[in-house]
Design an enzyme around this catalytic site. Structure first.
Site, short mmCIF file in Angstrom:
data_model
loop_
_atom_site.label_atom_id
_atom_site.label_comp_id
_atom_site.label_asym_id
_atom_site.label_seq_id
_atom_site.Cartn_x
_atom_site.Cartn_y
_atom_site.Cartn_z
N SER A 103 -8.73 -19.72 37.79
CA SER A 103 -8.64 -21.00 37.28
C SER A 103 -7.67 -21.76 37.98
O SER A 103 -7.28 -21.51 39.35
CB SER A 103 -8.10 -21.10 36.05
OG SER A 103 -8.32 -22.45 35.47
N ASN A 104 -6.90 -22.98 37.46
CA ASN A 104 -5.80 -23.69 38.51
C ASN A 104 -4.99 -24.00 37.19
O ASN A 104 -5.17 -23.96 35.99
CB ASN A 104 -6.42 -24.77 38.94
CG ASN A 104 -7.23 -25.74 37.89
OD1 ASN A 104 -6.80 -26.24 37.24
ND2 ASN A 104 -8.63 -25.90 38.27
N PHE A 105 -3.78 -24.85 37.71
CA PHE A 105 -2.64 -25.19 36.91
C PHE A 105 -3.07 -26.38 35.91
O PHE A 105 -1.84 -26.75 35.17
CB PHE A 105 -1.39 -25.13 37.79
CG PHE A 105 -1.08 -24.00 38.32
CD1 PHE A 105 -0.51 -22.96 37.54
CD2 PHE A 105 -0.94 -24.16 39.67
CE1 PHE A 105 -0.14 -21.82 37.92
CE2 PHE A 105 -0.54 -22.86 40.18
CZ PHE A 105 -0.23 -21.63 39.32
N ALA A 155 -9.78 -30.59 36.52
CA ALA A 155 -9.57 -29.92 37.71
C ALA A 155 -10.82 -28.91 37.67
O ALA A 155 -10.53 -27.79 37.13
CB ALA A 155 -8.40 -29.37 37.54
#
Ligand code: CTP
Length: 402
Positions: free
Chosen positions: A211-213, A279
Protein backbone atom coordinates in the site's frame (compact mmCIF):
# COMPACT_ATOMS: atom_id res chain seq x y z
CA UNK A 1 -16.97 44.89 -3.29
CA UNK A 2 -20.31 44.29 -1.62
CA UNK A 3 -20.55 41.39 0.80
CA UNK A 4 -22.59 38.29 -0.01
CA UNK A 5 -24.24 38.93 3.38
CA UNK A 6 -25.89 42.11 2.05
CA UNK A 7 -29.61 41.92 2.90
CA UNK A 8 -29.35 38.45 4.45
CA UNK A 9 -31.42 37.68 7.54
CA UNK A 10 -29.15 36.26 10.21
CA UNK A 11 -30.09 35.00 13.66
CA UNK A 12 -27.17 35.47 16.01
CA UNK A 13 -27.56 33.11 18.96
CA UNK A 14 -25.48 33.92 22.03
CA UNK A 15 -25.08 31.49 24.92
CA UNK A 16 -23.47 31.96 28.33
CA UNK A 17 -19.72 31.81 27.91
CA UNK A 18 -16.83 34.22 28.37
CA UNK A 19 -16.44 34.36 24.58
CA UNK A 20 -19.81 36.20 24.44
CA UNK A 21 -17.80 39.43 24.50
CA UNK A 22 -16.53 38.52 21.01
CA UNK A 23 -20.14 38.24 19.80
CA UNK A 24 -20.41 42.01 20.03
CA UNK A 25 -17.68 42.32 17.39
CA UNK A 26 -19.29 39.52 15.36
CA UNK A 27 -22.61 41.39 15.44
CA UNK A 28 -20.92 44.62 14.35
CA UNK A 29 -19.17 42.89 11.44
CA UNK A 30 -22.39 41.19 10.29
CA UNK A 31 -24.27 44.51 10.36
CA UNK A 32 -21.37 46.22 8.56
CA UNK A 33 -21.53 43.53 5.86
CA UNK A 34 -25.15 44.55 5.27
CA UNK A 35 -26.91 41.71 7.10
CA UNK A 36 -30.10 42.18 9.10
CA UNK A 37 -29.37 40.55 12.44
CA UNK A 38 -31.75 39.33 15.11
CA UNK A 39 -29.99 38.51 18.35
CA UNK A 40 -31.39 35.67 20.46
CA UNK A 41 -29.61 35.27 23.78
CA UNK A 42 -29.97 32.64 26.49
CA UNK A 43 -30.73 33.72 30.09
CA UNK A 44 -27.14 32.79 30.98
CA UNK A 45 -25.81 34.72 28.02
CA UNK A 46 -27.19 37.92 29.59
CA UNK A 47 -24.88 37.36 32.56
CA UNK A 48 -21.96 37.92 30.19
CA UNK A 49 -23.18 40.64 27.84
CA UNK A 50 -26.08 43.05 28.12
CA UNK A 51 -29.03 43.19 25.73
CA UNK A 52 -28.65 46.99 25.63
CA UNK A 53 -25.36 46.77 23.75
CA UNK A 54 -26.72 44.10 21.43
CA UNK A 55 -29.97 45.87 20.58
CA UNK A 56 -28.12 49.14 19.99
CA UNK A 57 -25.78 47.45 17.50
CA UNK A 58 -28.41 45.31 15.76
CA UNK A 59 -31.10 47.99 15.75
CA UNK A 60 -33.63 45.41 16.98
CA UNK A 61 -34.86 44.40 20.42
CA UNK A 62 -32.96 41.36 21.66
CA UNK A 63 -35.04 38.23 22.12
CA UNK A 64 -34.39 36.07 25.15
CA UNK A 65 -37.64 34.94 26.74
CA UNK A 66 -40.70 33.30 25.20
CA UNK A 67 -42.71 36.44 25.96
CA UNK A 68 -42.16 39.98 27.28
CA UNK A 69 -43.19 39.93 30.95
CA UNK A 70 -44.91 43.32 31.23
CA UNK A 71 -46.82 43.29 27.91
CA UNK A 72 -47.32 39.55 27.46
CA UNK A 73 -46.02 39.86 23.88
CA UNK A 74 -45.30 36.35 22.58
CA UNK A 75 -42.06 35.79 20.62
CA UNK A 76 -42.53 33.17 17.96
CA UNK A 77 -39.53 30.93 17.56
CA UNK A 78 -41.23 29.40 14.53
CA UNK A 79 -41.52 32.75 12.72
CA UNK A 80 -37.91 33.57 13.60
CA UNK A 81 -36.77 30.20 12.30
CA UNK A 82 -38.54 30.84 9.00
CA UNK A 83 -37.33 34.45 8.70
CA UNK A 84 -33.65 33.49 8.85
CA UNK A 85 -31.36 32.84 5.88
CA UNK A 86 -28.81 31.50 8.35
CA UNK A 87 -28.45 31.03 12.06
CA UNK A 88 -25.09 31.36 13.76
CA UNK A 89 -24.64 30.35 17.37
CA UNK A 90 -21.49 31.94 18.75
CA UNK A 91 -20.37 31.19 21.35
CA UNK A 92 -21.96 27.78 21.75
CA UNK A 93 -21.25 26.40 25.21
CA UNK A 94 -20.98 22.70 26.05
CA UNK A 95 -24.38 22.82 27.70
CA UNK A 96 -26.15 24.55 24.78
CA UNK A 97 -24.48 22.12 22.37
CA UNK A 98 -25.81 19.23 24.47
CA UNK A 99 -29.30 20.74 24.47
CA UNK A 100 -29.25 21.32 20.70
CA UNK A 101 -27.98 17.81 20.04
CA UNK A 102 -30.72 16.28 22.17
CA UNK A 103 -33.64 18.64 21.64
CA UNK A 104 -33.84 20.04 25.17
CA UNK A 105 -35.95 23.09 24.33
CA UNK A 106 -35.84 24.95 27.64
CA UNK A 107 -35.05 28.42 26.32
CA UNK A 108 -35.89 30.65 23.38
CA UNK A 109 -32.54 30.08 21.67
CA UNK A 110 -32.83 26.29 21.62
CA UNK A 111 -36.47 26.39 20.45
CA UNK A 112 -35.45 28.77 17.66
CA UNK A 113 -32.62 26.41 16.71
CA UNK A 114 -35.04 23.48 16.60
CA UNK A 115 -37.42 25.46 14.35
CA UNK A 116 -34.75 26.85 12.00
CA UNK A 117 -35.09 25.82 8.38
CA UNK A 118 -31.99 27.76 7.34
CA UNK A 119 -28.41 26.44 7.55
CA UNK A 120 -27.02 26.61 11.08
CA UNK A 121 -23.43 27.52 11.93
CA UNK A 122 -22.18 26.64 15.39
CA UNK A 123 -19.00 28.11 16.92
CA UNK A 124 -18.18 26.17 20.10
CA UNK A 125 -16.26 27.88 22.91
CA UNK A 126 -15.29 26.21 26.16
CA UNK A 127 -12.40 25.09 28.26
CA UNK A 128 -10.07 22.51 26.72
CA UNK A 129 -11.12 19.63 28.99
CA UNK A 130 -14.81 20.26 28.31
CA UNK A 131 -14.02 20.44 24.61
CA UNK A 132 -12.14 17.14 24.72
CA UNK A 133 -14.74 15.32 26.84
CA UNK A 134 -16.34 12.38 25.01
CA UNK A 135 -19.83 13.79 25.63
CA UNK A 136 -18.93 17.06 23.86
CA UNK A 137 -17.27 15.16 21.02
CA UNK A 138 -20.36 13.00 20.64
CA UNK A 139 -22.77 15.96 20.78
CA UNK A 140 -20.78 17.89 18.16
CA UNK A 141 -20.71 14.80 15.94
CA UNK A 142 -24.50 14.57 16.35
CA UNK A 143 -24.94 18.22 15.35
CA UNK A 144 -22.74 17.61 12.31
CA UNK A 145 -24.77 14.59 11.39
CA UNK A 146 -27.90 16.82 11.37
CA UNK A 147 -26.16 18.88 8.66
CA UNK A 148 -25.13 21.78 10.94
CA UNK A 149 -21.88 23.53 10.10
CA UNK A 150 -19.40 23.42 12.96
CA UNK A 151 -16.96 26.32 13.04
CA UNK A 152 -14.12 24.57 14.83
CA UNK A 153 -12.67 26.35 17.85
CA UNK A 154 -9.05 27.38 17.63
CA UNK A 155 -6.22 26.47 19.98
CA UNK A 156 -4.78 29.15 22.20
CA UNK A 157 -5.01 30.74 25.61
CA UNK A 158 -8.39 30.17 27.25
CA UNK A 159 -10.31 32.13 29.88
CA UNK A 160 -9.03 29.62 32.44
CA UNK A 161 -5.46 30.68 31.48
CA UNK A 162 -4.89 27.13 30.27
CA UNK A 163 -3.78 26.72 26.69
CA UNK A 164 -5.56 24.33 24.36
CA UNK A 165 -8.43 23.83 21.91
CA UNK A 166 -11.62 25.64 22.84
CA UNK A 167 -11.25 29.31 21.88
CA UNK A 168 -14.16 30.54 19.82
CA UNK A 169 -13.09 31.21 16.24
CA UNK A 170 -12.37 34.92 15.67
CA UNK A 171 -15.38 37.01 14.54
CA UNK A 172 -13.74 37.94 11.19
CA UNK A 173 -13.29 34.24 10.40
CA UNK A 174 -16.89 33.42 11.34
CA UNK A 175 -18.06 36.19 9.00
CA UNK A 176 -15.76 34.77 6.30
CA UNK A 177 -17.36 31.33 6.71
CA UNK A 178 -20.83 32.87 6.24
CA UNK A 179 -19.71 35.02 3.31
CA UNK A 180 -18.21 31.97 1.64
CA UNK A 181 -21.40 30.07 2.12
CA UNK A 182 -23.45 32.74 0.40
CA UNK A 183 -20.89 33.50 -2.30
CA UNK A 184 -22.38 33.33 -5.77
CA UNK A 185 -21.52 30.16 -7.66
CA UNK A 186 -20.54 28.35 -4.48
CA UNK A 187 -23.76 26.45 -4.20
CA UNK A 188 -23.47 22.89 -5.47
CA UNK A 189 -27.14 22.11 -4.86
CA UNK A 190 -28.30 19.38 -7.23
CA UNK A 191 -24.78 18.39 -8.31
CA UNK A 192 -23.71 14.77 -8.05
CA UNK A 193 -20.07 14.39 -7.18
CA UNK A 194 -17.94 11.25 -7.11
CA UNK A 195 -14.77 11.39 -5.01
CA UNK A 196 -12.13 8.68 -4.64
CA UNK A 197 -9.97 8.86 -1.54
CA UNK A 198 -7.39 7.10 0.57
CA UNK A 199 -4.94 4.39 -0.42
CA UNK A 200 -5.75 1.04 -1.94
CA UNK A 201 -4.27 -2.07 -0.40
CA UNK A 202 -3.21 -5.07 -2.43
CA UNK A 203 -3.11 -8.35 -0.55
CA UNK A 204 -0.10 -10.60 -0.62
CA UNK A 205 -1.61 -13.12 1.77
CA UNK A 206 -4.27 -12.86 4.52
CA UNK A 207 -1.93 -10.88 6.81
CA UNK A 208 0.22 -8.76 4.48
CA UNK A 209 -0.34 -6.17 1.80
CA UNK A 210 1.27 -3.56 -0.44
CA UNK A 211 0.00 0.00 0.00
CA UNK A 212 1.12 3.61 0.51
CA UNK A 213 1.00 6.35 3.15
CA UNK A 214 -2.23 8.04 2.02
CA UNK A 215 -4.57 8.89 4.93
CA UNK A 216 -7.53 10.10 2.85
CA UNK A 217 -7.65 13.50 4.59
CA UNK A 218 -7.62 15.56 1.37
CA UNK A 219 -10.36 13.53 -0.30
CA UNK A 220 -12.55 13.54 2.82
CA UNK A 221 -12.09 17.32 3.17
CA UNK A 222 -13.29 17.80 -0.42
CA UNK A 223 -16.25 15.50 0.24
CA UNK A 224 -17.27 17.50 3.34
CA UNK A 225 -16.89 20.83 1.52
CA UNK A 226 -18.91 19.66 -1.49
CA UNK A 227 -21.66 18.29 0.78
CA UNK A 228 -21.75 21.52 2.81
CA UNK A 229 -22.27 23.35 -0.50
CA UNK A 230 -25.29 21.21 -1.20
CA UNK A 231 -23.85 18.47 -3.45
CA UNK A 232 -24.80 14.81 -3.30
CA UNK A 233 -21.49 13.09 -2.71
CA UNK A 234 -20.42 9.49 -3.28
CA UNK A 235 -17.09 8.90 -1.61
CA UNK A 236 -15.33 5.74 -2.77
CA UNK A 237 -12.77 5.19 -0.08
CA UNK A 238 -9.87 2.85 0.48
CA UNK A 239 -9.12 1.81 4.09
CA UNK A 240 -8.63 4.97 6.19
CA UNK A 241 -9.25 6.04 9.77
CA UNK A 242 -10.85 9.43 8.97
CA UNK A 243 -14.64 9.50 8.90
CA UNK A 244 -17.21 11.38 6.83
CA UNK A 245 -19.72 13.40 8.88
CA UNK A 246 -22.13 15.13 6.54
CA UNK A 247 -25.37 13.23 5.92
CA UNK A 248 -25.15 14.00 2.18
CA UNK A 249 -21.99 11.89 1.84
CA UNK A 250 -22.48 8.26 0.86
CA UNK A 251 -19.32 6.30 1.68
CA UNK A 252 -18.51 3.23 -0.40
CA UNK A 253 -15.65 1.28 1.19
CA UNK A 254 -13.27 -0.63 -1.02
CA UNK A 255 -9.92 -2.30 -0.52
CA UNK A 256 -8.02 -2.93 -3.75
CA UNK A 257 -7.52 -0.88 -6.93
CA UNK A 258 -9.75 -3.32 -8.82
CA UNK A 259 -12.58 -2.86 -6.31
CA UNK A 260 -12.09 0.91 -6.46
CA UNK A 261 -12.27 0.81 -10.26
CA UNK A 262 -15.52 -1.18 -10.18
CA UNK A 263 -17.12 1.18 -7.64
CA UNK A 264 -15.98 4.32 -9.47
CA UNK A 265 -17.13 2.96 -12.82
CA UNK A 266 -20.59 2.16 -11.53
CA UNK A 267 -21.12 5.58 -9.88
CA UNK A 268 -19.41 7.71 -12.53
CA UNK A 269 -22.19 7.44 -15.11
CA UNK A 270 -24.62 9.13 -12.70
CA UNK A 271 -22.24 11.94 -11.71
CA UNK A 272 -21.50 15.29 -13.24
CA UNK A 273 -18.18 15.75 -11.47
CA UNK A 274 -15.53 13.26 -10.37
CA UNK A 275 -12.54 14.21 -8.24
CA UNK A 276 -9.99 11.43 -7.93
CA UNK A 277 -7.81 11.99 -4.90
CA UNK A 278 -7.07 8.33 -4.15
CA UNK A 279 -3.49 7.12 -4.03
CA UNK A 280 -4.11 3.98 -6.03
CA UNK A 281 -1.43 1.31 -5.68
CA UNK A 282 0.07 0.94 -9.14
CA UNK A 283 0.90 -2.74 -8.72
CA UNK A 284 -0.66 -5.75 -7.04
CA UNK A 285 0.90 -9.13 -6.22
CA UNK A 286 0.33 -11.42 -9.21
CA UNK A 287 -0.42 -14.45 -7.06
CA UNK A 288 -1.93 -13.49 -3.70
CA UNK A 289 -1.97 -16.53 -1.40
CA UNK A 290 -5.01 -17.58 0.60
CA UNK A 291 -2.80 -18.98 3.37
CA UNK A 292 -0.13 -17.11 5.25
CA UNK A 293 3.28 -17.25 3.59
CA UNK A 294 5.62 -19.07 6.02
CA UNK A 295 9.19 -17.95 6.46
CA UNK A 296 10.71 -21.45 6.58
CA UNK A 297 8.53 -23.43 4.13
CA UNK A 298 7.81 -20.86 1.44
CA UNK A 299 11.11 -19.04 1.55
CA UNK A 300 10.17 -16.48 -1.12
CA UNK A 301 12.79 -13.94 -2.16
CA UNK A 302 10.79 -11.94 -4.67
CA UNK A 303 7.18 -10.99 -5.33
CA UNK A 304 5.81 -11.04 -8.85
CA UNK A 305 3.65 -7.97 -9.50
CA UNK A 306 1.01 -7.07 -12.06
CA UNK A 307 0.01 -3.57 -13.07
CA UNK A 308 -3.28 -2.28 -11.64
CA UNK A 309 -5.88 -0.60 -13.83
CA UNK A 310 -5.65 3.20 -14.11
CA UNK A 311 -9.01 4.37 -12.74
CA UNK A 312 -8.57 7.99 -13.82
CA UNK A 313 -7.62 7.01 -17.36
CA UNK A 314 -10.52 4.53 -17.56
CA UNK A 315 -13.04 7.19 -16.49
CA UNK A 316 -11.29 9.68 -18.81
CA UNK A 317 -12.01 7.36 -21.75
CA UNK A 318 -15.72 7.08 -20.99
CA UNK A 319 -16.25 10.73 -19.97
CA UNK A 320 -19.40 12.21 -21.50
CA UNK A 321 -19.97 15.75 -22.75
CA UNK A 322 -20.60 17.92 -19.69
CA UNK A 323 -18.89 15.62 -17.19
CA UNK A 324 -15.89 17.03 -15.34
CA UNK A 325 -12.96 14.91 -14.27
CA UNK A 326 -10.30 16.17 -11.89
CA UNK A 327 -7.27 14.27 -10.62
CA UNK A 328 -4.38 14.68 -8.25
CA UNK A 329 -0.66 14.26 -8.73
CA UNK A 330 1.59 13.90 -5.72
CA UNK A 331 5.15 14.12 -6.96
CA UNK A 332 8.63 14.20 -5.51
CA UNK A 333 10.27 16.10 -8.39
CA UNK A 334 9.32 18.13 -11.50
CA UNK A 335 5.81 18.22 -10.06
CA UNK A 336 4.25 20.57 -12.61
CA UNK A 337 5.74 18.74 -15.62
CA UNK A 338 4.57 15.35 -14.36
CA UNK A 339 1.16 16.81 -13.50
CA UNK A 340 0.75 18.33 -16.98
CA UNK A 341 1.62 14.98 -18.57
CA UNK A 342 -1.00 13.16 -16.42
CA UNK A 343 -3.64 15.82 -17.22
CA UNK A 344 -3.27 14.93 -20.94
CA UNK A 345 -2.71 11.19 -20.64
CA UNK A 346 -5.73 10.60 -18.37
CA UNK A 347 -8.03 13.02 -20.26
CA UNK A 348 -8.66 15.13 -17.12
CA UNK A 349 -10.09 18.67 -17.08
CA UNK A 350 -8.02 19.74 -14.11
CA UNK A 351 -5.21 18.29 -12.05
CA UNK A 352 -4.18 19.27 -8.54
CA UNK A 353 -0.42 19.04 -8.22
CA UNK A 354 1.26 18.78 -4.83
CA UNK A 355 4.84 18.00 -4.03
CA UNK A 356 6.38 16.00 -1.22
CA UNK A 357 9.30 18.44 -1.52
CA UNK A 358 7.09 21.15 0.06
CA UNK A 359 7.01 21.17 3.87
CA UNK A 360 3.45 20.71 5.12
CA UNK A 361 2.21 19.10 1.89
CA UNK A 362 1.44 15.48 1.12
CA UNK A 363 0.48 12.43 3.18
CA UNK A 364 -0.97 12.64 6.66
CA UNK A 365 -0.60 16.42 7.13
CA UNK A 366 -3.56 18.70 7.87
CA UNK A 367 -2.21 21.22 5.36
CA UNK A 368 -1.41 21.19 1.67
CA UNK A 369 0.19 23.44 -0.92
CA UNK A 370 -1.21 22.94 -4.39
CA UNK A 371 -0.95 24.13 -7.97
CA UNK A 372 -3.94 23.69 -10.26
CA UNK A 373 -3.38 22.88 -13.94
CA UNK A 374 -6.22 23.18 -16.41
CA UNK A 375 -6.99 21.56 -19.74
CA UNK A 376 -8.73 24.61 -21.22
CA UNK A 377 -5.48 26.46 -21.78
CA UNK A 378 -5.66 28.94 -18.93
CA UNK A 379 -2.52 29.49 -16.85
CA UNK A 380 -1.70 27.36 -13.81
CA UNK A 381 -2.88 28.67 -10.44
CA UNK A 382 -0.61 28.27 -7.39
CA UNK A 383 -1.79 28.59 -3.80
CA UNK A 384 0.16 29.06 -0.56
CA UNK A 385 0.23 26.47 2.24
CA UNK A 386 -3.31 26.19 3.63
CA UNK A 387 -5.41 23.81 5.70
CA UNK A 388 -6.81 20.89 3.69
CA UNK A 389 -10.29 22.32 4.33
CA UNK A 390 -9.28 25.61 2.67
CA UNK A 391 -7.57 23.75 -0.16
CA UNK A 392 -10.80 21.78 -0.66
CA UNK A 393 -12.69 25.08 -1.00
CA UNK A 394 -10.14 26.40 -3.54
CA UNK A 395 -10.44 23.21 -5.59
CA UNK A 396 -14.24 23.36 -5.64
CA UNK A 397 -14.15 27.07 -6.52
CA UNK A 398 -11.89 26.23 -9.47
CA UNK A 399 -14.14 23.37 -10.57
CA UNK A 400 -17.09 25.78 -10.54
CA UNK A 401 -15.33 27.85 -13.21
CA UNK A 402 -14.75 24.93 -15.59
N1 CTP B 1 -5.01 7.17 -10.48
C1 CTP B 1 -6.01 6.27 -10.68
N2 CTP B 1 -5.71 4.96 -10.84
C2 CTP B 1 -4.42 4.53 -10.80
C3 CTP B 1 -3.39 5.45 -10.57
C4 CTP B 1 -3.73 6.77 -10.41
O1 CTP B 1 -7.17 6.67 -10.72
N3 CTP B 1 -4.17 3.24 -10.95
C5 CTP B 1 -5.37 8.60 -10.34
C6 CTP B 1 -5.11 9.17 -8.98
O2 CTP B 1 -6.26 9.08 -8.15
C7 CTP B 1 -4.76 10.61 -9.31
C8 CTP B 1 -4.09 10.52 -10.67
O3 CTP B 1 -4.56 9.31 -11.24
O4 CTP B 1 -5.91 11.41 -9.45
C9 CTP B 1 -2.60 10.52 -10.65
O5 CTP B 1 -2.14 9.51 -9.77
P1 CTP B 1 -0.62 9.09 -9.75
O6 CTP B 1 -0.44 7.94 -8.82
O7 CTP B 1 0.21 10.31 -9.56
O8 CTP B 1 -0.49 8.63 -11.27
P2 CTP B 1 0.24 7.43 -11.93
O9 CTP B 1 -0.36 7.35 -13.29
O10 CTP B 1 0.15 6.23 -11.07
O11 CTP B 1 1.71 7.97 -12.07
P3 CTP B 1 3.06 7.61 -11.25
O12 CTP B 1 3.89 6.95 -12.28
O13 CTP B 1 3.58 8.95 -10.85
O14 CTP B 1 2.68 6.72 -10.10
Amino acid sequence: MSSTLQGKHIILGITGGIAAYKSVMLLRLLVKAGAEVQVVITPNGKEFITPVTLSALSGKPVVSEFFTANTGEWHSHVDLGLWADAMVIAPATASSIAKMANGVADNMLITTYLSAKAPVFIAPAMDLDMMAHPSTTRNIALLRSYGNHIIEPASGELASHLTGKGRMEEPENIVAVLENFFAAGRSMAGRRVLISAGPTIERLDPVRYISNFSTGKMGYAIAEEAAARGADVTLVSGPVSVEAHHPAIKVVKVESAREMLEACRSYFSDCDTAILTAAVADYAPAHPRDKKIKREHDGIDSIELVKNPDIAATLGETKREGQLLAGFALETDNAVDHGAEKLERKNLDMIVVNSLADAGAGFGTDTNKVTLLFRDGRPAESFPLKSKKEVAADILDAIATL
